[in-house]
Write an enzyme that holds these catalytic residues in place. Sequence first.
Site, PDB file in Angstrom:
ATOM      1  N   GLU A  22       0.697  -1.017  -0.120  1.00 15.17           N
ATOM      2  CA  GLU A  22      -0.027   0.152   0.081  1.00 15.17           C
ATOM      3  C   GLU A  22       0.919   1.205  -0.089  1.00 15.17           C
ATOM      4  OE1 GLU A  22      -1.255   1.979   3.056  1.00 15.17           O
ATOM      5  OE2 GLU A  22      -0.976   0.464   4.783  1.00 15.17           O
ATOM      6  N   LYS A 155      -4.016  -1.213  15.659  1.00 11.50           N
ATOM      7  CA  LYS A 155      -3.157  -0.391  16.507  1.00 11.50           C
ATOM      8  C   LYS A 155      -4.016  -0.168  17.822  1.00 11.50           C
ATOM      9  CE  LYS A 155      -0.791   2.253  13.996  1.00 11.50           C
ATOM     10  NZ  LYS A 155      -1.908   2.534  13.141  1.00 11.50           N
TER      11      LYS A 155
HETATM   12  N1  PSU Z   1      -2.110   2.029  10.328  1.00 15.40           N
HETATM   13  C1  PSU Z   1      -0.743   2.319  10.350  1.00 15.40           C
HETATM   14  N2  PSU Z   1      -0.335   3.015   9.592  1.00 15.40           N
HETATM   15  C2  PSU Z   1      -1.074   3.470   8.589  1.00 15.40           C
HETATM   16  C3  PSU Z   1      -2.418   3.371   8.334  1.00 15.40           C
HETATM   17  C4  PSU Z   1      -3.029   2.408   9.393  1.00 15.40           C
HETATM   18  O1  PSU Z   1      -0.154   1.916  11.330  1.00 15.40           O
HETATM   19  O2  PSU Z   1      -0.360   4.355   7.634  1.00 15.40           O
HETATM   20  C5  PSU Z   1      -2.985   3.441   7.136  1.00 15.40           C
HETATM   21  C6  PSU Z   1      -3.520   2.558   6.171  1.00 15.40           C
HETATM   22  O3  PSU Z   1      -3.332   2.659   4.930  1.00 15.40           O
HETATM   23  C7  PSU Z   1      -4.838   2.135   6.492  1.00 15.40           C
HETATM   24  C8  PSU Z   1      -5.495   3.471   6.731  1.00 15.40           C
HETATM   25  O4  PSU Z   1      -5.532   1.337   5.696  1.00 15.40           O
HETATM   26  O5  PSU Z   1      -4.541   4.197   7.773  1.00 15.40           O
HETATM   27  C9  PSU Z   1      -6.805   3.256   7.716  1.00 15.40           C
HETATM   28  O6  PSU Z   1      -7.348   4.726   7.717  1.00 15.40           O
HETATM   29  P1  PSU Z   1      -8.706   5.053   8.236  1.00 15.40           P
HETATM   30  O7  PSU Z   1      -8.699   4.227   9.669  1.00 15.40           O
HETATM   31  O8  PSU Z   1      -8.898   6.461   8.056  1.00 15.40           O
HETATM   32  O9  PSU Z   1      -9.791   4.026   7.560  1.00 15.40           O
END
Ligand code: PSU
Length: 304
Positions: A22, A155
């Site tokens: 990603e 996380k």
């Molecule tokens: N968790 C991490 N680092 C990240 C992300 C998540 O430790 O960079 C990023 C990933 O791309 C994940 C996104 O898909 O955040 C999720 O964002 P949201 O909670 O806004 O859906």
Amino acid sequence: MFHFSPEVEEALGARRAVVALESTVIAHGLPRPQNVETARRLERIVRGEGAVPATVAVIGGKVCVGLSDAQIEHVGNSSSVHKLSTRDLPVAVARGLDGATTVASTAFVAARAGLSVFATGGVGGVHRGALPDVSADLPELARTSLGAVVCSGAKSVLDLEATREWLETHGVTVVGYGCDEMPAFYTRTSGLAVDVRCDSPEEVARLARARRELGMAGALLVTVPVPESAEVRSEVVSGILDEAITEAERRRIAGRDLTPFLLARMAERSGGATLRANLALLEENARVAARIAVALKIEEGSEN
Ligand code: PSU
Ligand code: MN
């Protein structure tokens, strides 16, 4: 619709193992300059295991599967790169925008591009708090068919228990790779059991094959703990996390901006410890994903 890099196009044609990576983690999850260095290192790790890396991003409205070095640099250094979840993909394509893909949109693209393994750091999940903010990553994992999505769990920024329940409800099989508990990103344990433990890429490949043969939609979620030497103790994480969440609430940072904000604040407050953990687990996940992709190809070969 998809623009393949020459390396990825050739690998797919030759039915070689390919691993999707990603790009939101590059554009919005890590600080400069470590972000671009990491993106390159992950690609090298995948190649070192005999697979081909395919970093996914949208550049000028084109959905790219496999990026050139200049494109990786652009995604990491340009401030006009949007964070694109699945719902944002059509907007970026129609308007010719630049964007980095999250777990959700990378999984969406990877599956349609014919890839079956995808490596990331952490998946999104159910956020804490009254508003039910559920990352689009979760429904995408439940409906998009991929052999394996490799991550270090979610996380502790998130409500991990609710996230675990969501995965169970929606039929996502959670694998512990060399572990019995779902890792919690910076820490190796969460107190939450996985569905099944696997200790080798071959075991994971057999599970992925079984899901496919059963005709199941969705992905196998393979969770890999952060290497011990880079783990951050949960007491340290929870202290700085509470502080970061309070600050986000006070400054009304929410939605797509919340995860990047919390990541940056925690790295700052932990003196770089959370960043070191993040880098170490990304590398480990890329390695494991490449091994699984290779094992899956061997499995497929044995079917014919
Ligand atoms: N968790 C991490 N680092 C990240 C992300 C998540 O430790 O960079 C990023 C990933 O791309 C994940 C996104 O898909 O955040 C999720 O964002 P949201 O909670 O806004 O859906
Ligand atoms: Mn959200």
